[in-house]
Design an enzyme around this catalytic site. Structure first.
Site, PDB file in Angstrom:
ATOM      1  N   TYR A 210       0.847  -1.192   0.000  1.00  0.00           N
ATOM      2  CA  TYR A 210       0.000   0.000   0.000  1.00  0.00           C
ATOM      3  C   TYR A 210       0.886   1.248   0.000  1.00  0.00           C
ATOM      4  O   TYR A 210       0.909   2.034   0.936  1.00  0.00           O
ATOM      5  CB  TYR A 210      -0.916  -0.053   1.228  1.00  0.00           C
ATOM      6  CG  TYR A 210      -1.960   1.040   1.306  1.00  0.00           C
ATOM      7  CD1 TYR A 210      -2.579   1.551   0.174  1.00  0.00           C
ATOM      8  CD2 TYR A 210      -2.343   1.556   2.542  1.00  0.00           C
ATOM      9  CE1 TYR A 210      -3.534   2.543   0.266  1.00  0.00           C
ATOM     10  CE2 TYR A 210      -3.303   2.540   2.651  1.00  0.00           C
ATOM     11  CZ  TYR A 210      -3.890   3.034   1.501  1.00  0.00           C
ATOM     12  OH  TYR A 210      -4.841   4.019   1.588  1.00  0.00           O
TER      13      TYR A 210
ATOM     14  N   CYS B 183       6.340  -1.520   8.572  1.00  0.00           N
ATOM     15  CA  CYS B 183       6.643  -2.592   7.618  1.00  0.00           C
ATOM     16  C   CYS B 183       5.449  -3.055   6.798  1.00  0.00           C
ATOM     17  O   CYS B 183       5.604  -3.906   5.906  1.00  0.00           O
ATOM     18  CB  CYS B 183       7.264  -3.783   8.344  1.00  0.00           C
ATOM     19  SG  CYS B 183       6.176  -4.555   9.570  1.00  0.00           S
ATOM     20  N   GLY B 184       4.249  -2.540   7.079  1.00  0.00           N
ATOM     21  CA  GLY B 184       3.091  -2.942   6.297  1.00  0.00           C
ATOM     22  C   GLY B 184       2.843  -4.436   6.399  1.00  0.00           C
ATOM     23  O   GLY B 184       2.949  -5.032   7.476  1.00  0.00           O
ATOM     24  N   TRP B 185       2.551  -5.052   5.245  1.00  0.00           N
ATOM     25  CA  TRP B 185       2.270  -6.487   5.219  1.00  0.00           C
ATOM     26  C   TRP B 185       3.533  -7.306   4.895  1.00  0.00           C
ATOM     27  O   TRP B 185       3.451  -8.469   4.587  1.00  0.00           O
ATOM     28  CB  TRP B 185       1.157  -6.784   4.229  1.00  0.00           C
ATOM     29  CG  TRP B 185      -0.196  -6.367   4.752  1.00  0.00           C
ATOM     30  CD1 TRP B 185      -1.020  -7.078   5.594  1.00  0.00           C
ATOM     31  CD2 TRP B 185      -0.886  -5.142   4.496  1.00  0.00           C
ATOM     32  NE1 TRP B 185      -2.155  -6.376   5.862  1.00  0.00           N
ATOM     33  CE2 TRP B 185      -2.110  -5.180   5.209  1.00  0.00           C
ATOM     34  CE3 TRP B 185      -0.595  -4.003   3.730  1.00  0.00           C
ATOM     35  CZ2 TRP B 185      -3.028  -4.131   5.173  1.00  0.00           C
ATOM     36  CZ3 TRP B 185      -1.507  -2.961   3.704  1.00  0.00           C
ATOM     37  CH2 TRP B 185      -2.708  -3.036   4.419  1.00  0.00           C
ATOM     38  N   GLY B 186       4.705  -6.649   4.978  1.00  0.00           N
ATOM     39  CA  GLY B 186       5.959  -7.390   5.035  1.00  0.00           C
ATOM     40  C   GLY B 186       6.656  -7.710   3.736  1.00  0.00           C
ATOM     41  O   GLY B 186       7.675  -8.406   3.753  1.00  0.00           O
TER      42      GLY B 186
ATOM     43  N   LEU C 198       2.428  -0.513  13.944  1.00  0.00           N
ATOM     44  CA  LEU C 198       1.452  -0.239  14.991  1.00  0.00           C
ATOM     45  C   LEU C 198       0.082  -0.815  14.644  1.00  0.00           C
ATOM     46  O   LEU C 198      -0.877  -0.633  15.391  1.00  0.00           O
ATOM     47  CB  LEU C 198       1.335   1.272  15.232  1.00  0.00           C
ATOM     48  CG  LEU C 198       2.555   1.940  15.862  1.00  0.00           C
ATOM     49  CD1 LEU C 198       2.356   3.449  15.949  1.00  0.00           C
ATOM     50  CD2 LEU C 198       2.841   1.364  17.236  1.00  0.00           C
ATOM     51  N   SER C 199       0.010  -1.503  13.514  1.00  0.00           N
ATOM     52  CA  SER C 199      -1.245  -2.101  13.075  1.00  0.00           C
ATOM     53  C   SER C 199      -1.328  -3.555  13.534  1.00  0.00           C
ATOM     54  O   SER C 199      -0.488  -4.379  13.163  1.00  0.00           O
ATOM     55  CB  SER C 199      -1.358  -2.039  11.546  1.00  0.00           C
ATOM     56  OG  SER C 199      -2.383  -2.896  11.084  1.00  0.00           O
TER      57      SER C 199
ATOM     58  N   GLU D 105      -3.557  -5.745  12.638  1.00  0.00           N
ATOM     59  CA  GLU D 105      -3.856  -6.575  11.466  1.00  0.00           C
ATOM     60  C   GLU D 105      -2.579  -6.901  10.708  1.00  0.00           C
ATOM     61  O   GLU D 105      -2.352  -8.045  10.296  1.00  0.00           O
ATOM     62  CB  GLU D 105      -4.844  -5.853  10.551  1.00  0.00           C
ATOM     63  CG  GLU D 105      -6.240  -5.705  11.119  1.00  0.00           C
ATOM     64  CD  GLU D 105      -7.168  -6.834  10.701  1.00  0.00           C
ATOM     65  OE1 GLU D 105      -6.794  -7.592   9.786  1.00  0.00           O
ATOM     66  OE2 GLU D 105      -8.256  -6.951  11.286  1.00  0.00           O
TER      67      GLU D 105
ATOM     68  N   CYS E  43      -6.292  11.754  -4.589  1.00  0.00           N
ATOM     69  CA  CYS E  43      -4.844  11.502  -4.483  1.00  0.00           C
ATOM     70  C   CYS E  43      -4.192  11.497  -5.859  1.00  0.00           C
ATOM     71  O   CYS E  43      -3.145  12.113  -6.066  1.00  0.00           O
ATOM     72  CB  CYS E  43      -4.590  10.171  -3.782  1.00  0.00           C
ATOM     73  SG  CYS E  43      -4.716  10.244  -1.997  1.00  0.00           S
TER      74      CYS E  43
END
Length: 398
Positions: free
Chosen positions: A134, A174-177, A196-197, A199, A357
């Site tokens: 993302y 790191c998001g979803w890695g 910090l998420s 999910e 955006c």
């Protein structure tokens, strides 16, 4: 009557393309240059000018979400036009002074991140690519798919850092890695990520276990300011936009603190190449609570104050515009499912966000820039020229 006169004055200097407006009393009027308009703004009810003057984008954004106004045609094209017209309500410095103020504590940052990213993995899976990335992709060729372009971005960053097997890397936010897993599996790095998420943490942690990478990878559900180790490399993608204006100096100071001597960092984030970018009231309320976009001068000042040095700076504005345009097309394909999950108002909100955006990037209102930084004199322990970046990118692509 007064509201309509003020709207007429605002719209008369707000567009670079022909726009048709249908007011709440049914009267129609054209604005912008002469010509056939393929975009129509229709007011289903009056939106008070008093609210517009205080928070233009917040008032109009909510009016669109609540169907008080409709937009027929491309929202992206409409907003690009308004941003491009320097005298428009979107660019007015008089209106930009009405911006909300925020403070950012660690607990506050956690709440703000979770409000955006913990909508649910199922939601993001609907319209992101399989990498679950993302952030801005990197299109090496016009034919690249979104997934290819996202992997290009990951490799481009790791190649810029000129990593070596066995070195350590920290991914802040790191998001979803995807960055972490690529660094560990393809570059032989020992990778740690912080988020910090909840999910995202659950997703990455489970994947580490599933792939038996526990000896090489670790993810932590914590604030980046709590990390105490030092690393050969630090990467942070789409993160500094969340820390808040008052915490930007500390953010870059922390990057320096986390780096070994002559280690390097790749900081990738949304930035403005003009003054007055900062905060948008609608985005802050509905999309990115606490968000703040610094301009380039602001970031460079904090980088120098932290004792870091710049080794490379690369704008990727057109890449992010294309990324968001693809996201919006993907989103439209699944909007019925999103409607079932969250309702029509949410669908209108998210579509407006994505198109706005794209328009901001298209018009140059915002940019995304990669800062390659060194903890020591610029370029120490790096190749003498930038050729290594493109050489490694080509090698990776092959």
């Amino acid at each position: 009557m007064l509201d309509k006169k003020i709207y007429d004055e605002i719209f008369s200097r707000s567009f670079t393309i022909p726009i048709k407006v249908i007011f709440w009393d049914g009267k129609e009027k054209s604005y912008g240059p002469e010509g056939k308009s393929d975009i129509t703004i229709k007011f289903n009810e009056k939106v008070p000018v008093s609210e517009l003057v205080k928070h233009a984008t917040l008032t109009l954004g909510e009016a669109y979400m609540d169907k008080k106004l409709e937009i027929e045609g491309s929202i992206q094209k409409l907003i690009t036009s308004a941003y491009t017209q320097s005298d428009s309500f979107m660019s007015s410095l008089k209106l930009k002074k009405y911006i909300p103020k925020f403070s950012h504590t660690e607990e506050g940052n956690k709440k703000e991140i979770q409000e955006h990213y913990d909508i649910g993995n199922d939601f993001y899976k609907l319209w992101l690519d399989d990498t679950m990335t993302y952030s801005c992709a990197y299109f090496r060729t016009p034919e690249d798919t979104l997934e290819q372009a996202q992997m290009n971005k990951v490799h481009h960053i790791l190649n810029k850092l000129n990593t070596k097997p066995g070195e350590t890397i920290l991914d802040i936010g790191c998001g979803w890695g995807t960055m972490m897993f690529t660094a560990a599996k393809e570059y032989g790095l020992k990778a740690k990520g912080v988020t910090l998420s909840q999910e995202q943490y659950d997703f990455v942690n489970q994947k580490i276990q599933d792939e038996n990478l526990g000896d090489q990878m670790e993810v932590m559900l914590e604030d980046y300011r709590e990390v105490s180790e030092k690393f050969d490399h630090v990467v942070s993608v789409g993160m500094f936009e969340h820390v808040g204006k008052e915490n930007l100096p500390g953010y870059f100071e922390m990057v320096k603190k986390l780096l070994k001597e002559n280690g390097n960092a790749l900081i990738h984030g949304i930035t403005g190449q003009h003054y007055g970018v900062g905060v948008d009231a609608w985005l802050v309320k509905y999309i990115f609570p606490g968000g703040y976009i610094p301009d380039v001068k602001e970031n460079v000042g904090h980088i120098l104050d932290a004792g870091l040095q710049i080794d490379d700076l690369e704008p990727l504005r057109r890449h992010y515009q294309k990324t968001v345009e693809i996201w919006d097309r993907n989103f439209h394909k699944v909007e019925d499912k999103v409607d079932e999950m969250y309702g029509e108002r949410f669908v209108r909100m998210w579509d407006l966000y994505l198109q706005a955006c794209a328009a901001s990037f298209e018009s140059g209102n915002i940019d995304v820039i990669q800062f390659l930084l060194t903890n020591g004199p610029s370029g120490t322990a790096m190749p003498m020229t930038r050729e290594y970046m493109t050489d490694l990118d080509k090698k990776t692509a092959e």
